[in-house]
Structure formats: C-alpha cells, structure tokens
Design a protein around this motif. Structure first.
Motif, PDB file in Angstrom:
ATOM      1  N   ASP A 119      43.756  79.441 -37.124  1.00 28.24           N
ATOM      2  CA  ASP A 119      42.390  79.070 -37.517  1.00 28.24           C
ATOM      3  C   ASP A 119      42.215  79.103 -39.034  1.00 28.24           C
ATOM      4  OD1 ASP A 119      41.756  78.737 -34.869  1.00 28.24           O
ATOM      5  OD2 ASP A 119      40.673  80.641 -34.668  1.00 28.24           O
ATOM      6  N   ALA A 120      42.797  80.105 -39.688  1.00 32.10           N
ATOM      7  CA  ALA A 120      42.709  80.184 -41.146  1.00 32.10           C
ATOM      8  C   ALA A 120      43.371  78.968 -41.791  1.00 32.10           C
ATOM      9  CB  ALA A 120      43.358  81.473 -41.645  1.00 32.10           C
ATOM     10  N   ASP A 123      41.147  75.850 -41.252  1.00 35.79           N
ATOM     11  CA  ASP A 123      39.986  75.879 -42.137  1.00 35.79           C
ATOM     12  C   ASP A 123      40.360  75.454 -43.553  1.00 35.79           C
ATOM     13  OD1 ASP A 123      38.062  76.482 -40.326  1.00 35.79           O
ATOM     14  OD2 ASP A 123      37.678  78.525 -41.015  1.00 35.79           O
ATOM     15  N   GLU A 124      41.553  75.849 -44.004  1.00 39.18           N
ATOM     16  CA  GLU A 124      42.007  75.411 -45.325  1.00 39.18           C
ATOM     17  C   GLU A 124      42.189  73.897 -45.338  1.00 39.18           C
ATOM     18  OE1 GLU A 124      42.754  75.982 -49.265  1.00 39.18           O
ATOM     19  OE2 GLU A 124      42.298  77.602 -47.859  1.00 39.18           O
ATOM     20  N   ARG A 126      40.568  71.790 -43.634  1.00 33.89           N
ATOM     21  CA  ARG A 126      39.236  71.164 -43.580  1.00 33.89           C
ATOM     22  C   ARG A 126      38.469  71.301 -44.900  1.00 33.89           C
ATOM     23  NH1 ARG A 126      39.034  74.395 -38.454  1.00 33.89           N
ATOM     24  NH2 ARG A 126      39.633  72.975 -36.759  1.00 33.89           N
ATOM     25  N   HIS A 128      37.611  74.385 -46.255  1.00 34.70           N
ATOM     26  CA  HIS A 128      36.774  75.579 -46.231  1.00 34.70           C
ATOM     27  C   HIS A 128      37.442  76.770 -46.920  1.00 34.70           C
ATOM     28  CE1 HIS A 128      34.928  73.721 -42.348  1.00 34.70           C
ATOM     29  NE2 HIS A 128      34.487  73.147 -43.462  1.00 34.70           N
ATOM     30  N   GLY A 129      38.502  76.508 -47.668  1.00 36.47           N
ATOM     31  CA  GLY A 129      39.200  77.564 -48.386  1.00 36.47           C
ATOM     32  C   GLY A 129      39.123  77.334 -49.877  1.00 36.47           C
ATOM     33  N   ARG A 152      42.937  85.306 -46.287  1.00 33.89           N
ATOM     34  CA  ARG A 152      41.975  85.298 -45.178  1.00 33.89           C
ATOM     35  C   ARG A 152      42.559  86.004 -43.955  1.00 33.89           C
ATOM     36  NH1 ARG A 152      38.396  80.323 -42.678  1.00 33.89           N
ATOM     37  NH2 ARG A 152      37.891  81.346 -40.707  1.00 33.89           N
ATOM     38  N   ASP A 162      34.765  88.506 -40.979  1.00 39.10           N
ATOM     39  CA  ASP A 162      34.535  87.156 -40.484  1.00 39.10           C
ATOM     40  C   ASP A 162      33.276  86.534 -41.078  1.00 39.10           C
ATOM     41  OD1 ASP A 162      32.642  88.657 -39.186  1.00 39.10           O
ATOM     42  OD2 ASP A 162      33.465  88.370 -37.181  1.00 39.10           O
ATOM     43  N   PRO A 164      31.395  84.758 -43.942  1.00 37.99           N
ATOM     44  CA  PRO A 164      31.854  83.982 -45.108  1.00 37.99           C
ATOM     45  C   PRO A 164      31.458  84.609 -46.440  1.00 37.99           C
ATOM     46  CG  PRO A 164      30.944  82.528 -43.427  1.00 37.99           C
ATOM     47  CD  PRO A 164      30.642  83.928 -42.976  1.00 37.99           C
TER      48      PRO A 164
END
Length: 458
Positions: A119-120, A123-124, A126, A128-129, A152, A162, A164
């Motif tokens: 998941d981490a 997210d990167e 996408r 989101h990192g 993360r 968890d 943000p």
C-alpha cells in the motif's frame, strides 16, 4: 612490504580517510591490490582498523569469542542512534536488549506487513508521497521515492502511524534529522561542537531534539492512556526483561530512533541500486518481469516476496551494494586476525564489498548476475550484507521482505527507463549517507508507461 612484519598502518591518515569517504569501494580495492589482505586503515579520532575481505577472515572475525568483542568506540553513528541503541550495546546488555527486540522481527510477524508495504508503494505511485504521480512522461527521483516508501513502512510498523498529518510531521522531522548529520560530522568527530547555535552540530542537535519530542510524546501517550496496538512500540511497551522489569522511556526512545534511522535508509538505498542495476541490464529485467507476470497482479505480497528470481535479484543487489559496507569489532583481549596479532583496545573489521567480490568465492565478481544465487547457496562467511555473528542486524528479515515487495510492486505497475545520465557510463560512486552508503546523487528514471494489467488499480 614484508608479510612477516605484518601490514603497516599508513601515514597521512587524513588523506586516506578522505579518500575512503569519497569512494569507499575503490579505495579498499586499491589497498587490497597493493598490500594484500589484511590491511590497516586509520580514521581520524578513531584509530587504526585491521580490515579483511576474505572468506577465511570473515570466519575468524564472526567466530571470535563473544566475551572479547565490543562495538567500536567512539562510534561514528552514536549521535544518530543514541548510547542505549542495540547497535552500541555491550556484553550482557546487548543480549538483554536483543532478546527484548527480536520477537518484533520474527518472520511470522514480518509477513503481516506485506499489505502495508504494498500500500505504501502504491500510494507513492499515485503521488501521495514525495514524488508526483508516476504517469507516462514523468521523471522521478528514485532515492526520494524509496526513502518516502520505506519511511512510511517503518512509521506504520513501529508507531502505527496512519494519520496523514502525523505522518507528515514525522517525515519532516526524520528528514531534517538525517540531513543535519552530514558526512563531515560522521567522519570527523572533532566537528561535533557548537558555535552559538550556528554550527552544523548545533543544527543537528536541534533536529534530534525535535524528533525525540515526537517519539517521547508517542511513548507517553501510549503509557498514560493505556492505548494498545499491533505495532512494534506496543510490543516493546508490554515486553519484559528476564527479571520482570520494563524498558525505560529513555532507552526505548533510543531503540525507536535506531529503528527509524536504520529501518528505512538502508532498504531505500538497496531499492535504488536494484532499480538501477535491472534497468542497465534488460535481459535480467525481462526475466524478472516474466516471473512477476506469471504470478499475477493479485498475488499475495508475502508469497510474492518468496519468488526465486526476485529473491536472487535482491541478493545480488545486496552483494554488490551492501548498504552498510563495513563490520567493526573492538577487542577487549588479545586476538589474531589472519595471522596478525591484535591487543585489547584494537579494532578489526570486514570490508563487505571486498568479501562479496572475493575471487576465490565469486566468479566474475564485478558482474551483476542474479543467477549465481539460484545455482548455489552462499555461506554466512561468504555473503553477509547484514553483518554476522551475534550482532547480525536484528531487522534483516523486515529489510529483505520490504525490498522484495516494493521492487515487485513497482515493476508490476510501471515501465521505467533510466534518464540519459544514468542509462550508460560509470556506476555512480557510493558515499556515506548517515548510517548507510549509497549513490552520491539521486538516480532518476522516466516513466514510460503503466503496465496494462495493473493500470486501473493505481
């Protein structure tokens, strides 16, 4: 040089230390080629270290009597990890702290982190990192992305973070802390003095205090409110030593800071090297992609981490680029390493790049060839990316698990190409970065396309 007289300690210690810091692997290979094995290296403010890089030398060092071995002192990373850190603990204290920490890194527990790691990584991808969304035409800094992913993961595994906003707070504090501990502060202890708040040491101390505030607040909140969770902090709060006592807040803070530092920087560095090596060798990348494609995009991450060629690629990356390239032990009694007599107070070490390229063990040692790890199993005195003996890295299982899952997730979701600067030419020089060594600059890749089977899942 007469071998009967033993290796000599080189003069001009500062020049040798600077060369070692600027290009560790080339310097150590030059010393081995010129003087044989073992050889001495003197570091300013630390003293001389007798280094070996052979299978027989590693066997002698790792099998040396535990009761005459200590971590080196003064230790260059003590300001980072703290005096109570497992890395620096001595004698019975080391056994005591390791017994407390080891259950948190049991393989069965590590497998539970598979979804967190995947998941981490997603997210990167996408955006989101720390990097923009990995869409076709985007250029990404692999080191920044790798650090973001692994930080993360360790924040979630250690603190259960968890939220943000809380994650961003920790990320900023850890980034400032690690950036402030520059190469000169690591290599030259004499620079560790303040100057009315303006010296590099002052900036580091302030950054460390800010990170410690966050860690201490989490410890106090858990203890005071009786909060429980499935993370490593919760496990350590409820663990007890053999005498029934609990770990103190100060010692716990040092252990948690050690996990934050060692638990993400080293794996991030290995991931960058893996991506770099794979994309410089298309036939190896194709074989790995084929194995991942056969497994399918919905394959359980824990099972994915056990794929044989993926494992071989990661092992070969660690062979050529061990993130912590030297193993050091200080002696409290007499010992002989490869026929050289050492006394109490002397320090001996293993150069892992030399060990991992010992021509008596490794065929074509300079070549990136993962197949060698499918052809035979290498012993702990031949291949030791996480050290060895009673001080082998307690978090090795998590590091291995994480490296495989992150690499597999990236390769099954995007097609990358190294930017022109890194597509050909020399291998980048590895230099010290806090607790690890890695490429002197971030290695960049261009996103060519999304993988068809996984594009909709991003």
């Amino acid at each position: 040089m007469s071998r009967q007289a033993g290796p000599r300690v080189p003069r001009w210690a500062a020049v040798h230390a600077l060369w070692a810091g600027a290009d560790f692997e080339r310097y150590f290979r030059w010393r081995r080629d010129r003087e044989g094995d073992p050889f001495f290296v003197r570091f300013p403010g630390f003293g001389a270290v007798l280094f070996t890089g052979t299978n027989s030398g590693a066997r002698e060092l790792f099998r040396a009597p535990i009761d005459i071995l200590r971590p080196p002192h003064p230790n260059p990373i003590e300001p980072l990890v703290g005096s109570a850190s497992l890395i620096l603990a001595e004698d019975g204290r080391h056994r005591r702290e390791r017994t407390l920490l080891a259950p948190a890194f049991h393989r069965d527990r590590i497998r539970r982190y598979g979804s967190i790691i995947r998941d981490a990584t997603l997210d990167e991808l996408r955006g989101h990192g720390s990097t923009p969304p990995w869409r076709p035409g985007t250029r990404v800094d692999a080191r920044a992305a790798a650090r973001s992913i692994t930080l993360r993961v360790i924040l979630t595994a250690v603190f259960g973070v968890d939220d943000p906003a809380r994650r961003a707070e920790y990320t900023a504090a850890v980034g400032a802390f690690l950036t402030a501990f520059s190469g000169p502060l690591l290599l030259v202890p004499a620079l560790r003095h303040g100057a009315f708040g303006y010296a590099p040491w002052d900036r580091f101390v302030a950054a460390r205090a800010r990170l410690d505030e966050l860690i201490s607040a989490d410890i106090a909140r858990r203890r005071g409110a009786g909060e429980t969770g499935a993370d490593i902090l919760d496990m350590l709060l409820h663990s007890r030593y053999e005498d029934g006592t609990a770990i103190s807040d100060d010692d716990l803070r040092d252990q948690l800071r050690t996990l934050l530092v060692a638990g993400h920087e080293t794996t991030a560095t290995s991931l960058v090297w893996a991506l770099f090596r794979l994309h410089r060798q298309p036939h190896t990348l194709r074989r790995l992609r084929a194995e991942l494609d056969d497994a399918g995009p919905g394959f359980d991450p824990g099972e994915q981490a056990r794929l044989p060629y993926l494992d071989a690629v990661c092992q070969e990356t660690l062979r050529l680029h061990p993130p912590v390239p030297i193993v050091l032990r200080r002696l409290t009694g007499p010992f002989a390493l490869r026929g050289v007599d050492l006394a109490a107070g002397d320090t001996m070490g293993i150069s892992l790049p030399l060990l991992h390229s010992d021509p008596e063990v490794w065929a074509e040692p300079e070549r990136f060839r993962p197949e060698r790890f499918l052809e035979r199993r290498y012993g702990p005195f031949e291949f030791a990316p996480y050290g060895g003996g009673h001080r082998r890295c307690v978090g090795a299982s998590l590091a291995d698990h994480e490296l495989r899952i992150v690499l597999a997730t990236l390769l099954t979701h995007v097609v990358l190409a190294p930017s022109p600067r890194y597509a050909r030419g020399r291998i980048p020089v590895a230099v010290p970065h806090n607790i690890a060594t890695g490429p002197h600059a971030g290695i960049t890749f261009d996103v060519v396309s999304e993988c068809p089977r996984t594009a909709t899942r991003m």
